[in-house]
Design an enzyme around this catalytic site. Structure first.
Site, short mmCIF file in Angstrom:
data_model
loop_
_atom_site.label_atom_id
_atom_site.label_comp_id
_atom_site.label_asym_id
_atom_site.label_seq_id
_atom_site.Cartn_x
_atom_site.Cartn_y
_atom_site.Cartn_z
N HIS A 51 -46.45 105.84 -62.55
CA HIS A 51 -44.61 105.65 -62.92
C HIS A 51 -44.22 106.28 -63.23
O HIS A 51 -44.45 107.20 -63.43
CB HIS A 51 -44.39 103.95 -63.90
CG HIS A 51 -43.15 103.96 -64.89
ND1 HIS A 51 -42.53 103.26 -63.29
CD2 HIS A 51 -43.42 103.71 -65.84
CE1 HIS A 51 -41.41 103.19 -64.24
NE2 HIS A 51 -41.64 103.51 -65.67
N CYS A 104 -41.52 97.53 -65.87
CA CYS A 104 -41.99 98.79 -64.91
C CYS A 104 -43.34 98.61 -64.10
O CYS A 104 -43.89 99.33 -63.78
CB CYS A 104 -42.23 100.15 -66.00
SG CYS A 104 -40.06 100.80 -66.08
N ASN A 126 -36.55 107.38 -63.44
CA ASN A 126 -37.20 105.46 -63.50
C ASN A 126 -36.69 104.59 -62.71
O ASN A 126 -35.30 104.44 -63.09
CB ASN A 126 -37.69 105.95 -65.25
CG ASN A 126 -38.46 104.51 -65.40
OD1 ASN A 126 -38.31 103.67 -64.31
ND2 ASN A 126 -38.47 104.38 -66.72
N1 ACO Z 1 -28.84 114.52 -74.67
C1 ACO Z 1 -29.29 115.40 -75.37
N2 ACO Z 1 -29.79 114.79 -76.48
C2 ACO Z 1 -29.70 113.35 -76.93
C3 ACO Z 1 -30.45 112.75 -75.36
C4 ACO Z 1 -29.92 113.16 -74.55
N3 ACO Z 1 -29.47 112.50 -72.89
N4 ACO Z 1 -31.43 111.49 -75.89
C5 ACO Z 1 -31.64 111.91 -77.15
N5 ACO Z 1 -31.45 112.68 -78.07
C6 ACO Z 1 -30.95 112.96 -79.09
C7 ACO Z 1 -31.85 112.42 -79.85
O1 ACO Z 1 -30.48 111.96 -80.26
C8 ACO Z 1 -32.75 113.21 -81.13
O2 ACO Z 1 -31.51 114.02 -81.80
P1 ACO Z 1 -32.45 114.33 -83.08
O3 ACO Z 1 -32.98 114.72 -83.00
O4 ACO Z 1 -30.86 115.44 -83.63
O5 ACO Z 1 -32.12 112.87 -83.53
C9 ACO Z 1 -33.52 114.22 -79.99
O6 ACO Z 1 -32.64 113.97 -78.95
C10 ACO Z 1 -34.63 113.43 -79.95
O7 ACO Z 1 -34.86 112.06 -78.85
P2 ACO Z 1 -36.71 111.59 -78.83
O8 ACO Z 1 -35.60 110.00 -79.08
O9 ACO Z 1 -37.06 111.99 -80.22
O10 ACO Z 1 -36.36 112.51 -77.94
P3 ACO Z 1 -37.82 112.61 -76.79
O11 ACO Z 1 -38.55 114.09 -77.17
O12 ACO Z 1 -39.14 111.40 -76.90
O13 ACO Z 1 -37.42 112.21 -75.79
C11 ACO Z 1 -37.62 110.31 -74.02
C12 ACO Z 1 -36.50 110.45 -75.33
C13 ACO Z 1 -36.38 111.02 -72.40
C14 ACO Z 1 -36.58 108.52 -74.13
C15 ACO Z 1 -38.64 109.80 -74.57
O14 ACO Z 1 -38.93 109.11 -76.04
C16 ACO Z 1 -39.64 108.59 -73.57
O15 ACO Z 1 -39.46 109.02 -72.04
N6 ACO Z 1 -40.29 107.52 -74.04
C17 ACO Z 1 -40.93 107.15 -72.82
C18 ACO Z 1 -39.90 105.91 -72.10
C19 ACO Z 1 -40.99 105.26 -71.73
O16 ACO Z 1 -41.95 106.05 -70.72
N7 ACO Z 1 -40.74 103.14 -71.77
C20 ACO Z 1 -41.11 102.94 -70.89
C21 ACO Z 1 -40.98 102.61 -69.30
S1 ACO Z 1 -39.02 101.91 -69.43
C22 ACO Z 1 -39.09 100.07 -68.90
O17 ACO Z 1 -39.81 99.92 -68.38
C23 ACO Z 1 -37.47 99.61 -68.55
#
Ligand code: ACO
Length: 322
Positions: A249, A113, A279
């Site tokens: 980003h 990214c 993204n």
């Molecule tokens: N729909 C419904 N529920 C979901 C989904 C979904 N699509 N995805 C995950 N959940 C659930 C999980 O299973 C979890 O359930 P549980 O509590 O029963 O275990 C719950 O939602 C919370 O999951 P988290 O992973 O803790 O959710 P979070 O609030 O952290 O959001 C996300 C997840 C959106 C991925 C976030 O962590 C994020 O944006 N992370 C950073 C991404 C990023 O910046 N990446 C770098 C760039 S990408 C690259 O370089 C390729």
């Protein structure tokens, strides 16, 4: 002193739009969860047969037109991408051929990214040193091809697209500074297996799907982007109030808001495209820049902070006078 100045921007998004509502019928997710946790409502997805180079070419031609330049004026092409058309030749070489220009350096940068920020920082150095006068710098990705569409934790996050800028040598800024970083120890938190076979007879290693421990990545991204904001301001002896626009980003609206808070910047000075685009990996920063230039928000002379964080981990920023 020679600076690298952005003289034109362009972008391209594939036609097909995939909404959260549609995803509700294929994976165990909801529109509400996706919007609340990420800020995403829809994303664009490449058509069958459409490639990263196709998107990059459209964005490049649009950037050249806005800079009033022709392909033959370009003496450097850098494509930030993690989804090249082939292992080789580089997507930048394929793009060079499509544009009908031959001989100038053309290469890809793989910083996930952060790919566009890396490409911009490298092009800046070519121009500062006098090695190039007119560079085409692109961020283009078809990340939808690196997704397991049954994994709700990743497949709802990404979209496809391309953004491009033309950078030209100028006596006036231009890019004030660019800052590039990486820390390879974090590979276990975000990676895609697959690639060149390691042994005879092996076709590829593992499944080429994005694997991410999202919550851990989230926390590190917020901390790291907070640090780089300080680094950029200190390097240029500027105050937060000197900045006109944040062009982040677009991985998660909550990460974007955290960086804006760190800069004491109201959200109406932050360019946000995540709702409509998801993204788009290396494409997200130049896509956002192009949107805000074309709708008239960003004006000549405005000071922009561009930043990104992604797989590697890689992260980077550039302070730019548009
Ligand atoms: N729909 C419904 N529920 C979901 C989904 C979904 N699509 N995805 C995950 N959940 C659930 C999980 O299973 C979890 O359930 P549980 O509590 O029963 O275990 C719950 O939602 C919370 O999951 P988290 O992973 O803790 O959710 P979070 O609030 O952290 O959001 C996300 C997840 C959106 C991925 C976030 O962590 C994020 O944006 N992370 C950073 C991404 C990023 O910046 N990446 C770098 C760039 S990408 C690259 O370089 C390729």
């Amino acid at each position: 002193m020679t600076y690298a100045r952005i003289s034109g921007t362009g972008s391209y998004l594939p036609e097909r739009i995939l909404t959260n509502k549609e995803l509700e019928s294929t994976v165990d997710t909801t529109d509400q969860w996706i919007r609340e946790r990420t800020g995403i409502r829809q994303r664009h997805i490449v058509a069958d047969g459409e490639s990263t180079c196709d998107l990059a070419e459209r964005a490049s031609r649009s950037a050249l037109e806005s800079a009033q330049k022709h392909p033959e004026d370009v003496d450097l092409i850098i494509v930030g991408t993690t989804t090249p058309d082939k292992i080789y030749p580089a997507t930048a070489c394929r793009l060079q051929s499509r544009l009908g220009v031959f001989g100038c350096p053309a290469f890809d940068v793989q910083a996930v990214c952060t790919g566009f920020i890396y490409a911009l920082g490298i092009a800046e150095k070519f121009i500062q040193s006098g090695s190039a006068k007119t560079a085409l710098v692109i961020g283009a990705d078809t990340h939808s091809r690196l997704l397991d569409w049954t994994d709700r934790t990743t497949c709802v996050l990404f979209g496809d697209g391309a953004g491009a800028v033309v950078l030209e040598a100028s006596d006036e800024p231009g890019i004030y500074s660019s800052h590039l970083h990486a820390d390879g120890r974090y590979e276990p938190l975000l990676y895609v297996d697959g690639g060149v076979p390691r042994g005879k007879g092996e076709i590829s290693e593992g499944n080429a799907y994005t694997k991410m421990r999202g919550n851990e990545v989230f926390k590190i991204a917020v901390r790291t982007l907070g640090r780089i904001v300080d680094e950029v301001l200190e390097a240029n002896r500027m105050e937060k109030s000197d900045l006109d626009w944040l062009i982040p980003h677009q991985a998660n609206i909550r990460i974007i808001e955290a960086t804006a808070r760190k800069l004491s910047m109201p959200m109406d000075r932050v360019v946000v495209t995540i709702e409509d685009q998801g993204n788009t990996s290396a494409a997200s920063v130049p896509l956002a820049l192009d949107v805000a230039v074309r709708d008239g928000r960003i004006k000549r002379g405005d000071k922009l902070l561009l930043e990104a964080f992604g797989g590697g981990f890689t992260w980077g920023a550039a302070l730019v006078r548009y």
